[in-house]
Scaffold this active site. Structure first.
Site, mmCIF file in Angstrom:
data_model
loop_
_atom_site.group_PDB
_atom_site.id
_atom_site.type_symbol
_atom_site.label_atom_id
_atom_site.label_comp_id
_atom_site.label_asym_id
_atom_site.label_seq_id
_atom_site.Cartn_x
_atom_site.Cartn_y
_atom_site.Cartn_z
ATOM 1 C CB THR A 13 -0.966 0.047 1.197
ATOM 2 O OG1 THR A 13 -0.225 0.117 2.407
ATOM 3 C CG2 THR A 13 -1.890 -1.159 1.219
ATOM 4 C CG LEU A 94 18.620 -2.775 4.509
ATOM 5 C CD1 LEU A 94 18.796 -1.429 3.813
ATOM 6 C CD2 LEU A 94 18.133 -3.830 3.513
ATOM 7 C CG HIS A 110 9.059 1.965 12.172
ATOM 8 N ND1 HIS A 110 9.305 0.601 12.112
ATOM 9 C CD2 HIS A 110 8.599 2.221 13.415
ATOM 10 C CE1 HIS A 110 9.005 0.065 13.286
ATOM 11 N NE2 HIS A 110 8.581 1.028 14.099
HETATM 12 C C1 GAR Z 1 3.712 -0.672 6.677
HETATM 13 O O1 GAR Z 1 2.871 -0.390 7.762
HETATM 14 C C2 GAR Z 1 5.139 -0.253 6.986
HETATM 15 O O2 GAR Z 1 5.220 0.918 7.741
HETATM 16 C C3 GAR Z 1 5.615 -1.439 7.781
HETATM 17 O O3 GAR Z 1 5.087 -2.562 7.104
HETATM 18 C C4 GAR Z 1 3.840 -2.190 6.501
HETATM 19 C C5 GAR Z 1 3.868 -2.583 5.038
HETATM 20 O O4 GAR Z 1 2.637 -2.347 4.412
HETATM 21 N N1 GAR Z 1 7.043 -1.465 7.878
HETATM 22 C C6 GAR Z 1 7.680 -1.823 8.993
HETATM 23 O O5 GAR Z 1 7.124 -2.233 9.973
HETATM 24 C C7 GAR Z 1 9.198 -1.692 8.917
HETATM 25 N N2 GAR Z 1 9.778 -1.804 10.218
HETATM 26 P P1 GAR Z 1 2.511 -2.185 2.845
HETATM 27 O O6 GAR Z 1 3.208 -3.398 2.201
HETATM 28 O O7 GAR Z 1 1.030 -2.209 2.595
HETATM 29 O O8 GAR Z 1 3.154 -0.903 2.441
#
Ligand code: GAR
Length: 208
Positions: A13, A94, A110
């Site tokens: 998203t 990473l 994040h």
């Molecule tokens: C998002 O909420 C992003 O902030 C989080 O994973 C989700 C991915 O959603 N990332 C982390 O937690 C990184 N530490 P998406 O695939 O729908 O963008």
């Protein structure tokens, strides 16, 4: 034009927010060269395909360890002359080689107000579970540069989101995405591509 690549692992998203912002001219001076997914099943790949963006899979399962997996991605990004790497729901930490090669050129989103609810084990829905367990009344999202220490890089933008009494991890995750992540990630990318971010130690200055 700054050549960027977006790394994803799941639904994508945030990638969609980037694609939409590019379409509406809200991200300036940026060329999206590649979407790279750590899983062949990620819906983010369909989003890239629908938008006509070159997309690739570097399947974590095909590599014996994190180093060889992330090295393969570094090599691809270097071959493509990528100037900014965006982690948009990329769920792997990473290596120091990666953060050294692309020092000051990796942005992560994040789903909390760093330095709260971050670090190893804090990703995706787990962040929102911990926020609700702790009982904080405000959460949000953070766009930051990535350094060798997890979630500890200089902060570019943050946006706060209210926690409601009847929230579940899923309702909270959705509100944090809508009100914070999908706004600040495209903004941070545009600021970078316009050359308006200056890193001074831990502090990121936004130039006019
Ligand atoms: C998002 O909420 C992003 O902030 C989080 O994973 C989700 C991915 O959603 N990332 C982390 O937690 C990184 N530490 P998406 O695939 O729908 O963008």
């Amino acid at each position: 034009m700054v050549k960027i690549a977006v790394l994803v692992s799941g639904g994508g998203t945030n990638l969609q927010a980037i694609l939409d912002s590019m379409l509406f001219g809200e991200i300036k001076n940026c060329e999206l060269r590649a979407v790279i997914s750590s899983s062949p099943k990620a819906y983010a790949l369909t989003r890239a395909q629908n938008a006509g963006i070159p997309h690739y899979v570097v399947d974590k399962k095909n590599y014996p360890n994190r180093r060889t997996f992330t090295d393969a991605i570094v090599d691809m990004l270097t071959d493509m002359d990528i100037e900014l790497v965006v982690l948009a729901g990329f769920l792997y930490i990473l290596t120091s080689r990666f953060t050294t090669v692309f020092e000051g050129k990796i942005i992560n989103i994040h789903p909390s107000l760093i330095p709260s609810f971050c670090g190893e084990g804090y990703y995706g829905i787990h962040v929102h579970e911990k926020v609700l367990e702790y009982g904080v009344k405000l959460t949000g999202a953070t766009a930051q540069f990535v350094t060798k220490d997890t979630d500890a890089g200089p902060i570019i933008l943050q946006r706060a989101v209210e926690v409601k009494q009847d929230d579940t991890p899923l309702t909270l995750q959705r509100r944090v995405m809508e009100e914070a992540e999908w706004r600040i990630l495209p903004q941070a990318i545009s600021l970078f591509c316009e050359g308006r971010l200056k890193i001074e130690g831990r502090i990121v200055k936004i130039l006019d």
